[in-house]
Design a protein around this motif. Structure first.
Motif, PDB file in Angstrom:
ATOM      1  N   VAL A 264       0.851  -1.178   0.000  1.00 50.98           N
ATOM      2  CA  VAL A 264       0.000   0.000   0.000  1.00 50.98           C
ATOM      3  C   VAL A 264       0.894   1.238   0.000  1.00 50.98           C
ATOM      4  O   VAL A 264       1.787   1.377   0.835  1.00 50.98           O
ATOM      5  CB  VAL A 264      -0.969   0.022   1.212  1.00 50.98           C
ATOM      6  N   CYS A 265       0.678   2.113  -0.974  1.00 50.44           N
ATOM      7  CA  CYS A 265       1.427   3.364  -1.080  1.00 50.44           C
ATOM      8  C   CYS A 265       0.417   4.504  -1.036  1.00 50.44           C
ATOM      9  O   CYS A 265      -0.316   4.736  -2.000  1.00 50.44           O
ATOM     10  CB  CYS A 265       2.239   3.406  -2.374  1.00 50.44           C
ATOM     11  N   ASN A 266       0.381   5.190   0.109  1.00 51.40           N
ATOM     12  CA  ASN A 266      -0.599   6.247   0.350  1.00 51.40           C
ATOM     13  C   ASN A 266      -0.064   7.611  -0.011  1.00 51.40           C
ATOM     14  O   ASN A 266       1.135   7.898   0.126  1.00 51.40           O
ATOM     15  CB  ASN A 266      -1.001   6.279   1.825  1.00 51.40           C
ATOM     16  N   ASP A 267      -0.953   8.480  -0.432  1.00 52.70           N
ATOM     17  CA  ASP A 267      -0.652   9.901  -0.598  1.00 52.70           C
ATOM     18  C   ASP A 267      -0.834  10.615   0.749  1.00 52.70           C
ATOM     19  O   ASP A 267      -1.360  10.057   1.706  1.00 52.70           O
ATOM     20  CB  ASP A 267      -1.591  10.495  -1.655  1.00 52.70           C
ATOM     21  N   HIS A 268      -0.365  11.850   0.818  1.00 54.33           N
ATOM     22  CA  HIS A 268      -0.633  12.800   1.908  1.00 54.33           C
ATOM     23  C   HIS A 268       0.046  12.472   3.237  1.00 54.33           C
ATOM     24  O   HIS A 268      -0.330  13.035   4.271  1.00 54.33           O
ATOM     25  CB  HIS A 268      -2.148  12.960   2.128  1.00 54.33           C
ATOM     26  N   GLU A 269       1.062  11.599   3.230  1.00 56.03           N
ATOM     27  CA  GLU A 269       1.785  11.330   4.475  1.00 56.03           C
ATOM     28  C   GLU A 269       2.467  12.589   5.000  1.00 56.03           C
ATOM     29  O   GLU A 269       2.508  12.818   6.211  1.00 56.03           O
ATOM     30  CB  GLU A 269       2.823  10.224   4.250  1.00 56.03           C
ATOM     31  N   GLU A 270       3.004  13.394   4.089  1.00 47.55           N
ATOM     32  CA  GLU A 270       3.775  14.560   4.514  1.00 47.55           C
ATOM     33  C   GLU A 270       2.916  15.644   5.167  1.00 47.55           C
ATOM     34  O   GLU A 270       3.449  16.582   5.760  1.00 47.55           O
ATOM     35  CB  GLU A 270       4.529  15.157   3.319  1.00 47.55           C
ATOM     36  N   VAL A 271       1.587  15.524   5.063  1.00 48.14           N
ATOM     37  CA  VAL A 271       0.707  16.534   5.661  1.00 48.14           C
ATOM     38  C   VAL A 271      -0.279  15.899   6.645  1.00 48.14           C
ATOM     39  O   VAL A 271      -1.333  16.463   6.921  1.00 48.14           O
ATOM     40  CB  VAL A 271      -0.043  17.339   4.577  1.00 48.14           C
ATOM     41  N   GLY A 272       0.058  14.731   7.180  1.00 48.19           N
ATOM     42  CA  GLY A 272      -0.745  14.152   8.246  1.00 48.19           C
ATOM     43  C   GLY A 272      -1.603  12.962   7.871  1.00 48.19           C
ATOM     44  O   GLY A 272      -2.220  12.345   8.742  1.00 48.19           O
ATOM     45  N   SER A 273      -1.687  12.621   6.587  1.00 50.28           N
ATOM     46  CA  SER A 273      -2.367  11.398   6.123  1.00 50.28           C
ATOM     47  C   SER A 273      -3.883  11.429   6.268  1.00 50.28           C
ATOM     48  O   SER A 273      -4.545  10.414   6.051  1.00 50.28           O
ATOM     49  CB  SER A 273      -1.832  10.155   6.867  1.00 50.28           C
ATOM     50  N   ALA A 274      -4.466  12.579   6.641  1.00 50.08           N
ATOM     51  CA  ALA A 274      -5.912  12.638   6.888  1.00 50.08           C
ATOM     52  C   ALA A 274      -6.658  12.961   5.607  1.00 50.08           C
ATOM     53  O   ALA A 274      -7.039  14.103   5.349  1.00 50.08           O
ATOM     54  CB  ALA A 274      -6.226  13.674   7.964  1.00 50.08           C
ATOM     55  N   SER A 275      -6.876  11.941   4.774  1.00 51.90           N
ATOM     56  CA  SER A 275      -7.634  12.093   3.535  1.00 51.90           C
ATOM     57  C   SER A 275      -8.217  10.742   3.175  1.00 51.90           C
ATOM     58  O   SER A 275      -7.871   9.707   3.760  1.00 51.90           O
ATOM     59  CB  SER A 275      -6.737  12.603   2.397  1.00 51.90           C
ATOM     60  N   ALA A 276      -9.103  10.722   2.180  1.00 55.50           N
ATOM     61  CA  ALA A 276      -9.721   9.467   1.760  1.00 55.50           C
ATOM     62  C   ALA A 276      -8.701   8.477   1.226  1.00 55.50           C
ATOM     63  O   ALA A 276      -8.922   7.258   1.267  1.00 55.50           O
ATOM     64  CB  ALA A 276     -10.779   9.744   0.695  1.00 55.50           C
ATOM     65  N   CYS A 277      -7.571   8.994   0.714  1.00 54.14           N
ATOM     66  CA  CYS A 277      -6.540   8.103   0.168  1.00 54.14           C
ATOM     67  C   CYS A 277      -5.286   8.084   1.029  1.00 54.14           C
ATOM     68  O   CYS A 277      -4.285   7.475   0.657  1.00 54.14           O
ATOM     69  CB  CYS A 277      -6.201   8.506  -1.268  1.00 54.14           C
ATOM     70  N   GLY A 278      -5.318   8.748   2.178  1.00 55.02           N
ATOM     71  CA  GLY A 278      -4.186   8.750   3.088  1.00 55.02           C
ATOM     72  C   GLY A 278      -4.231   7.581   4.062  1.00 55.02           C
ATOM     73  O   GLY A 278      -5.245   6.892   4.200  1.00 55.02           O
ATOM     74  N   ALA A 279      -3.133   7.358   4.771  1.00 54.39           N
ATOM     75  CA  ALA A 279      -3.070   6.242   5.715  1.00 54.39           C
ATOM     76  C   ALA A 279      -4.056   6.405   6.862  1.00 54.39           C
ATOM     77  O   ALA A 279      -4.495   5.414   7.458  1.00 54.39           O
ATOM     78  CB  ALA A 279      -1.652   6.099   6.260  1.00 54.39           C
ATOM     79  N   ARG A 280      -4.424   7.647   7.198  1.00 58.72           N
ATOM     80  CA  ARG A 280      -5.407   7.870   8.250  1.00 58.72           C
ATOM     81  C   ARG A 280      -6.837   7.680   7.728  1.00 58.72           C
ATOM     82  O   ARG A 280      -7.800   7.694   8.502  1.00 58.72           O
ATOM     83  CB  ARG A 280      -5.233   9.274   8.844  1.00 58.72           C
ATOM     84  N   GLY A 281      -6.991   7.553   6.430  1.00 55.22           N
ATOM     85  CA  GLY A 281      -8.294   7.326   5.820  1.00 55.22           C
ATOM     86  C   GLY A 281      -8.631   5.843   5.734  1.00 55.22           C
ATOM     87  O   GLY A 281      -7.885   4.982   6.201  1.00 55.22           O
ATOM     88  N   PRO A 282      -9.749   5.505   5.101  1.00 55.05           N
ATOM     89  CA  PRO A 282     -10.269   4.135   5.134  1.00 55.05           C
ATOM     90  C   PRO A 282      -9.798   3.230   4.002  1.00 55.05           C
ATOM     91  O   PRO A 282     -10.269   2.096   3.909  1.00 55.05           O
ATOM     92  CB  PRO A 282     -11.776   4.367   5.022  1.00 55.05           C
ATOM     93  N   MET A 283      -8.894   3.668   3.135  1.00 53.34           N
ATOM     94  CA  MET A 283      -8.621   2.913   1.916  1.00 53.34           C
ATOM     95  C   MET A 283      -8.171   1.480   2.192  1.00 53.34           C
ATOM     96  O   MET A 283      -8.723   0.518   1.645  1.00 53.34           O
ATOM     97  CB  MET A 283      -7.569   3.648   1.080  1.00 53.34           C
ATOM     98  N   LEU A 284      -7.157   1.309   3.038  1.00 51.74           N
ATOM     99  CA  LEU A 284      -6.658  -0.041   3.309  1.00 51.74           C
ATOM    100  C   LEU A 284      -7.699  -0.863   4.051  1.00 51.74           C
ATOM    101  O   LEU A 284      -7.931  -2.038   3.730  1.00 51.74           O
ATOM    102  CB  LEU A 284      -5.355   0.024   4.102  1.00 51.74           C
TER     103      LEU A 284
END
Length: 435
Positions: A264-284
């Motif tokens: 899994v390669c997520n976007d938005h890690e550098e700004v906190g990962s809080a997005s639909a495609c970030g690690a803090r989001g539900p994608m995985l």
């Protein structure tokens, strides 16, 4: 004629991948193309899935995050999944929605700083522009296109030392005033440049199409290179963290298929990962739910799974050795680094760390450890976020790096290869991960 080593060939492919990936959108497009070439089937989130053992699949979200999955022949509930995580984004300068600045005879673009960028290295570089542009065609339908100007079209000129005598002693950078890149001089008469019109022209759009919006970032056009007297250094933009994306992709493609493996390669890690495609989001989490809909079966699977979160680590800098704990100064070409933090800024535990050390030993790969100085704050990455969102055992590792978050970073020529060897062993590890 001297034949190139396996490491040289690997590094050449790595640097070519980074060169062709000036934005997260381009990185995911490159990865998807490579996966298709190696027998992976694209999944659409809005369609029904029918995943079967022995299959190879991938799915993207926002064109900037990707999950690739090898469905192994062993039972998911009994053997779990071997997961590797990385991120596709890097600190950069992103173009504002209404960016045109026409002043003092110059055409500039307003930018926002994305992530924790080192700003000083952005001055006096040959910059280009890349990302995604969203358009409307003549029939009112929306579509998006990747864009890469490729050529150097901009620069951020420094102020001469004669006009700032304190520049080498105590200078701070005001990103609003000092970072807008210069693209051209304004014509003495006629219309001033319009950025959306420039994008439409560059994309070759017809008059019935319109540029509605974009997600574009500036990048340094200097090509990645293997440098040093013994060619022992890799110099490139976006080593953090396209290096880990590439290493994980290579290992997944080479997996033997017995065990279920996921990247899994997520976007938005550098700004906190809080997005639909970030690690803090539900994608995985949503992917795993669709893979194993039954909650109890999914929890049994996760209990036997492990995530290796791969994100670059700070190498001991010879000019700033005092910024490291004296017993935890990773060196370039000293092998992958296990990252540890008592306050859970990294998700490593003694068990996950011990397992990784054993994997390194099994492939004769050296291994190092990083702990930040106790009197300094520690950064973080997707490891703790994914662990808390999904509930999977996790450790954080990375390739040692100089100048992290600079426009041009440095890594050793052996370390990406070392990490790849360990991830190869991880993806093919046959026993259940029950520690």
């Amino acid at each position: 004629m001297v034949q190139p080593s396996a490491t040289d060939s690997f590094n050449a492919r790595l640097l070519a991948f980074i060169q062709r990936s000036p934005s997260p959108f381009h990185a995911v497009a490159q990865m998807a193309e490579r996966l298709r070439e190696n027998g992976f089937t694209a999944l659409a989130e809005g369609e029904h899935w029918s995943l079967k053992p022995g299959g190879r699949y991938y799915v993207t979200r926002n064109d900037s995050s990707i999950i690739a999955f090898v469905y192994g022949r062993q039972s998911l509930a009994e053997r779990g999944i071997r997961l590797v995580g990385a991120h596709t984004d890097s600190p950069c300068l992103k173009v504002k929605p209404s960016p045109e600045r026409h002043q003092h005879g110059c055409f500039q673009l307003g930018v926002e700083v994305y992530g924790g960028a080192l700003l000083a290295p952005w001055f006096d570089r040959d910059l280009s522009l890349a990302g995604r542009v969203t358009c409307r065609d003549g029939e009112g339908r929306l579509y998006s296109r990747l864009l890469d100007f490729e050529a150097p079209i901009a620069t951020v000129p420094s102020l001469a030392i004669h006009l700032d005598r304190e520049a080498n002693r105590s200078r701070s950078i005001n990103p609003q005033k000092e970072l807008p890149p210069l693209l051209a001089f304004l014509p003495e008469s006629g219309d001033k440049p319009n950025f959306r019109a420039l994008l439409a022209s560059t994309l070759g759009l017809d008059t019935d199409s319109a540029v509605l919006d974009y997600d574009l970032c500036f990048y340094d056009t200097q090509a990645p290179a293997q440098i040093g007297l013994q060619r022992e250094l890799l110099a490139s933009a976006r080593l953090d963290n396209l290096l880990s994306c590439f290493v994980g992709l290579e290992a997944l493609i080479n997996a033997d298929g017995e065990q279920s493996c996921l990247l899994v390669c997520n976007d938005h890690e550098e700004v906190g990962s809080a997005s639909a495609c970030g690690a803090r989001g539900p994608m995985l989490g949503q992917f795993l739910q669709r893979l194993v809909p039954d909650t109890e079966a999914r929890l049994r699977m996760l209990d036997k799974s492990l995530l290796i979160s791969a994100d670059n680590a700070h190498a001991l800098h010879p000019n700033f050795a005092d910024r490291h704990d004296e017993n935890h100064g990773p060196r370039l070409n000293g092998g992958p680094v296990i990252k540890v933090n008592a306050n859970q800024r990294y998700a490593t535990t003694s068990e996950t760390s011990g397992f990784f050390r054993w994997l390194c030993e099994s492939r004769s790969v050296p291994v190092q450890a990083f702990v930040t100085r106790t009197d300094m704050e520690c950064g973080s990455t997707i490891g703790p976020i994914t662990a808390s969102e999904v509930g999977v055992k996790t450790l954080d590792v990375g390739v040692p790096t100089y100048a992290m978050h600079s426009i041009r970073e440095l890594a050793g020529d052996k370390d990406a290869w070392y990490l790849n060897q360990v991830l190869d062993a991880f993806y093919d590890y046959s026993d259940a991960l029950t520690f």
